[in-house]
Scaffold this motif. Structure first.
Motif, PDB file in Angstrom:
ATOM      1  N   ARG A 162      -4.158   0.394  17.019  1.00 41.50           N
ATOM      2  CA  ARG A 162      -5.005   0.674  15.853  1.00 41.50           C
ATOM      3  C   ARG A 162      -5.790  -0.545  15.385  1.00 41.50           C
ATOM      4  O   ARG A 162      -6.682  -0.427  14.548  1.00 41.50           O
ATOM      5  CB  ARG A 162      -4.196   1.281  14.714  1.00 41.50           C
ATOM      6  N   PRO A 201      -7.762  -6.307   8.890  1.00 41.92           N
ATOM      7  CA  PRO A 201      -7.134  -4.980   8.995  1.00 41.92           C
ATOM      8  C   PRO A 201      -5.632  -4.999   8.726  1.00 41.92           C
ATOM      9  O   PRO A 201      -5.102  -4.021   8.177  1.00 41.92           O
ATOM     10  CB  PRO A 201      -7.447  -4.549  10.440  1.00 41.92           C
ATOM     11  N   GLU A 240      -4.043  -2.731   5.788  1.00 44.80           N
ATOM     12  CA  GLU A 240      -3.037  -1.732   6.128  1.00 44.80           C
ATOM     13  C   GLU A 240      -1.824  -1.848   5.208  1.00 44.80           C
ATOM     14  O   GLU A 240      -1.262  -0.867   4.762  1.00 44.80           O
ATOM     15  CB  GLU A 240      -2.548  -2.016   7.546  1.00 44.80           C
ATOM     16  N   ARG A 241      -1.424  -3.086   4.963  1.00 46.02           N
ATOM     17  CA  ARG A 241      -0.178  -3.309   4.238  1.00 46.02           C
ATOM     18  C   ARG A 241      -0.345  -3.331   2.730  1.00 46.02           C
ATOM     19  O   ARG A 241       0.602  -3.102   1.996  1.00 46.02           O
ATOM     20  CB  ARG A 241       0.413  -4.659   4.661  1.00 46.02           C
ATOM     21  N   ARG A 273       0.819  -1.210   0.000  1.00 48.09           N
ATOM     22  CA  ARG A 273       0.000   0.000   0.000  1.00 48.09           C
ATOM     23  C   ARG A 273       0.855   1.263   0.000  1.00 48.09           C
ATOM     24  O   ARG A 273       0.405   2.318  -0.500  1.00 48.09           O
ATOM     25  CB  ARG A 273      -0.959   0.008   1.196  1.00 48.09           C
ATOM     26  N   PHE A 293     -11.612   1.448   6.598  1.00 52.20           N
ATOM     27  CA  PHE A 293     -10.215   1.852   6.586  1.00 52.20           C
ATOM     28  C   PHE A 293     -10.109   3.268   6.021  1.00 52.20           C
ATOM     29  O   PHE A 293     -10.996   3.759   5.362  1.00 52.20           O
ATOM     30  CB  PHE A 293      -9.392   0.860   5.757  1.00 52.20           C
ATOM     31  N   ASN A 294      -8.981   3.894   6.267  1.00 58.33           N
ATOM     32  CA  ASN A 294      -8.675   5.258   5.804  1.00 58.33           C
ATOM     33  C   ASN A 294      -9.567   6.292   6.486  1.00 58.33           C
ATOM     34  O   ASN A 294     -10.428   5.947   7.274  1.00 58.33           O
ATOM     35  CB  ASN A 294      -8.826   5.387   4.275  1.00 58.33           C
ATOM     36  N   THR A 354       2.941  -8.087  12.983  1.00 59.41           N
ATOM     37  CA  THR A 354       2.162  -7.006  13.586  1.00 59.41           C
ATOM     38  C   THR A 354       1.415  -7.446  14.824  1.00 59.41           C
ATOM     39  O   THR A 354       1.606  -6.906  15.901  1.00 59.41           O
ATOM     40  CB  THR A 354       1.138  -6.393  12.599  1.00 59.41           C
TER      41      THR A 354
END
Lengths: 337, 337, 337, 337
Positions: free
Chosen positions: D278, B256, B260-261, B74, B336-337, D245
């Protein structure tokens, strides 16, 4: 195989189930309790699909009593299988060490290592031509050219060669290879296993990183069901929560368990299991002592050009030291039967 | 990437190493302590082979700071990828449910299920033609014929079809398939991944039973490095010590973490993850709530002929109930975001 | 210890962090790159709380270079520790076998087994008085009375006795016990470890079912930090996905890894690791060959009253056979240093 | 319970076994096949020691059909247990969020967080006074003093307090504590469980890092067998091979599985399961959606003094945001029965 029925199982469905079982040549021993009914299936249950049975509405649970593999099963083949690799025997009391580099890099490299490991007592040469790598950007091996170099080393030393296949389409390149290796990541590549079952070269089948002993034997069964009985089983470490120093956890207890359940030879790969050269010696000694039929060990010859060697590879000197220690311990190793 | 050198590292070897690093276009930030020297590598380290570095005699340890994947990352592709499957979108806010039977069994079966799951809101049809089975004696699928039946169901309903490939040699049969599934056991069949990277159909890539999230992304990277950017990631349960009731452990936190990645869509397979029909509903709701981009669910239509259905399959009525629950929870899902 | 800072770390926070580190007596080597800044912490970092550092807003990641244990660390104590148990030595080349029943059941039983295992070469007697059982309905041991019976067997044979403690409040009952065992389930019962650190009897510390090697050493550190340096480490199998036949996976590679990192003696428990009597012999041979400092083996004497014996226990005859095999292999075992 | 006998089992031993079984109040249904004989044990088998049976010479294998726990079993207690904590209810449709800091640090800190989490909707306050830490050099908590500060925060806000016990000897300090927490590392500290079973305060029992669902229920059974029925089960992540993570793998499928098998309330700890602030929000939403009876979440109030907070802790603002999201999703959560 035991089928535990649900309380109040519908009797029409039960009759249907019993017929289905008997059609497959099995006898049924029924035990009716106040709370549940149990069916004992007697006969060759290896061809029963346990998931199908478990899915039946009237079935609470299904439990296997016998193993789902047959060709690989010691019960039906009590004598140890001895695999003959161009005159080199493995299994049934024949101990064999396979050694060589992680990757074939050049004619000079593979030939020098072949001479060296032979001098130390290795009886087969390994070397990666097709390399399974986690990253698409990592070196993928010399492929066909690597196999040609292995053949040269074989011509020079007489050592049979062992190298990994990654896809059935590569089989034509393996014509002069003596043992075809199936890597851990391909242990359940069933299309590949089927293709290897239809040819006759011996197969070195590595246990998957998270494969059970039963799954390993089922993958051997895939090859054997096709007609190829020359399967060598290889334990090379399993994935566990432990990551300190060692890359995987070497499951040496797999040796006696596999040999109890199966007649096939069992070799140990201490290089990949530990991932660290200095752990190869203690684990090689322990594997031999636990009754393994052989070892497969990574050796490089070029420590000053270390960028091309894995940290799990031994120098020729270190390999020679391991061989001496393994030979010394072998007379005192655990013996089956 | 951080390279920690051994105490008393040979200075000639260090210079050789620094040159090797700079030749790869990277800068070096060196920190010399009393006990150890640390090299910080700055630049695109995704193409550095971490094992090679770690194998160097003067190196104590190598630690990655950045990820070894690039196309799937990402950081280099901040916007969500939206995969377009014949007009059906998945990812970037588009939620898609894929449903159908474990195995294609007959035209009647697959067409009836297709109609039924479409009516309940599924937007793609799944069905196994090539079946990876642990036992060579279990049903291996209808293979090419199964794909033809899927095509008929697609013609009837307009639903794009998703089915599993087991070997690159089967690709010609997949011409009219809309999404090619790579099963968990083939997640690191790198030859297959490379072949799929060279064609353009979307790939549904299932996480291996014991594969880390990073390994899943590296396998996606294999496909993407070949030019095919249409990869859908699928979490379907991982192998852990827990075996009670559930077949695997569904790792919903992978949603998630993957998002994220990576920018790729993430779907969840609650049927294979739990292995039990009655757990599919709670896990489908939870997956949607955690922000998944879609679900892939097993549905059968023939409960009275239960011998052919897995115990993880839902009836059409149960699937309809799951769909209603999933639709209800989606507006409140994590974003997300 | 390496601290990787986030891009654009706030400089006031960075100064605060650097001061905090220096206050703890550490030096800092700073490496500033274009994308990130790295702090190398030099000095005794064993007392730094890595979680606290990692929680700092400006910190991306923290990685340890050195180990978080000190008393147990071979770096600070290069010579092997030899634990002296009433004249019986273990470690530093002294190999010791501890044997006895799972549970103490009667004076007759424990005394007969003690005589028998002594005759076969065992140098310490084990026997459970306090039994950790998964079910509250299973036999919980003879408790204080069991310890009294062990003392009688010790009086008869001269064998030092080893038995498990489950709570610090039981310590007064252990006055005549020679080695206090901490079971796998209590490996991280820190209050118990602290209490055992304040007394001087040797401790046999079993690795938890899912504890890493580092966690085992940290638990030893708890005991040693209190002043008790007499800790014997014990590997007894770890929990993995593999459940076929063997109860746990025996991690024999833990022997060389533990001995590299620590000076403490390492013993192997093949009985609990395998859970099956017939696997005890191959694993005992392998453990001795891999360089273990000792073994702890379950032996029962009453096969006809089998209801009270575990399926992992050996008969006295089988134990005698194992002892002979272990003695034969020991001269060829791997040696450290 | 099913007992599968070995082929050619000695008939005198069989009669002895059958008598032993009948003495325990069980009926036997015997099924004799050509190859093996199977005994079905009917009645309350929860008090049968399965290891003892399996150890019998004539027994090939023993398999449980029913669960080994009784007080915790939904079969014998179909209605949901509602635990009443000083008027705050949890279970049976009552959803409760417990929040607070990892460690109690000061009166100011704990009172401020208590006010804040109450305002956001938390109904109980958590805070560590006794801290289990892997390293003996890490902060071990304020111990008795920490509990006094929790009592002040309770006096100010009316929130019942939840805090961890590490040893039964600490019980007198817990007089004004409302819920006693048993941490993951102590889940099988059976002496502690027994002591907690003899008092009446509700227990929050955390699942061990590598404990199965059945082992968690057996530990609850230990407490309940002593007379204390107020047990709240807590899933907080299990240890798997995946470490990317997330610190552990959150097993959300444990919610429906535990609620199927037991009537006890189930809460989820997303803070410890993920280890990253998060990830707490998506996992909290997912847990609520999957049907959890509550959450336990770490909140700190002092981000500028971040050295004292774990990276898994939320700020009060982030916690408020999580609470809103959880409340929004709850009406659409999966419902049992």
């Amino acid at each position: 195989m035991i089928v535990i029925l649900k309380q109040n199982a519908d009797s029409a469905q039960l009759i249907q189930l019993e017929n289905w079982i008997r059609e497959r040549g099995l006898d049924i021993h029924k035990s009716e309790g106040t709370n549940s009914t149990i069916l004992g299936l007697v006969g060759d249950t290896s061809k029963i699909d346990i998931d199908l049975l478990g899915a039946l509405e009237i079935v609470e649970n299904v439990k296997r009593v016998s193993e789902p593999y047959k060709n690989a099963n010691r019960k039906f083949h009590p004598m140890d299988t001895v695999v003959d690799v161009n005159g080199v025997k493995i299994g049934g009391g024949n101990f064999a060490v396979i050694a060589g580099p992680c990757s074939v890099e050049s004619e000079e490299q593979i030939c020098a290592i072949a001479e060296s490991v032979k001098a130390s007592g290795a009886v087969m040469l390994r070397g990666g031509a097709f390399k399974p790598r986690t990253s698409p950007y990592a070196f993928q091996g010399m492929r066909g050219e690597g196999i040609e170099l292995l053949e040269k080393a074989k011509a020079n030393t007489g050592l049979p060669i062992v190298t990994e296949i990654m896809d059935a389409s590569q089989l034509p390149l393996f014509e002069n290879v003596d043992v075809i290796q199936v890597g851990a990541r391909n242990m359940q590549n069933f299309e590949l296993l089927k293709a290897l079952g239809k040819q006759s070269k011996p197969i070195l089948l590595k246990r998957g990183l998270s494969s059970t002993i039963e799954e390993l034997l089922m993958s051997a069964e895939y090859i054997m069901a096709g007609g190829n009985e020359n399967v060598i089983l290889c334990e090379r470490g399993i994935r566990t929560f432990e990551t300190a120093t060692t890359r995987n956890t070497l499951d040496l207890c797999a040796i006696p368990v596999l040999k109890e359940r199966s007649h096939l030879p069992v070799v140990i790969d201490p290089s990949h299991a530990t991932g660290v050269a200095r752990l190869v010696k203690p684990m090689s000694i322990a594997a031999a002592a636990a009754g393994a039929d052989g070892l497969i060990i990574e050796v490089h010859n070029n420590p000053e050009k270390a960028l091309c060697d894995g940290k799990q590879s031994l120098t020729p000197e270190a390999f020679d030291d391991v061989m001496k220690a393994v030979e010394a311990v072998r007379p005192f190793a655990y013996k089956f039967n």
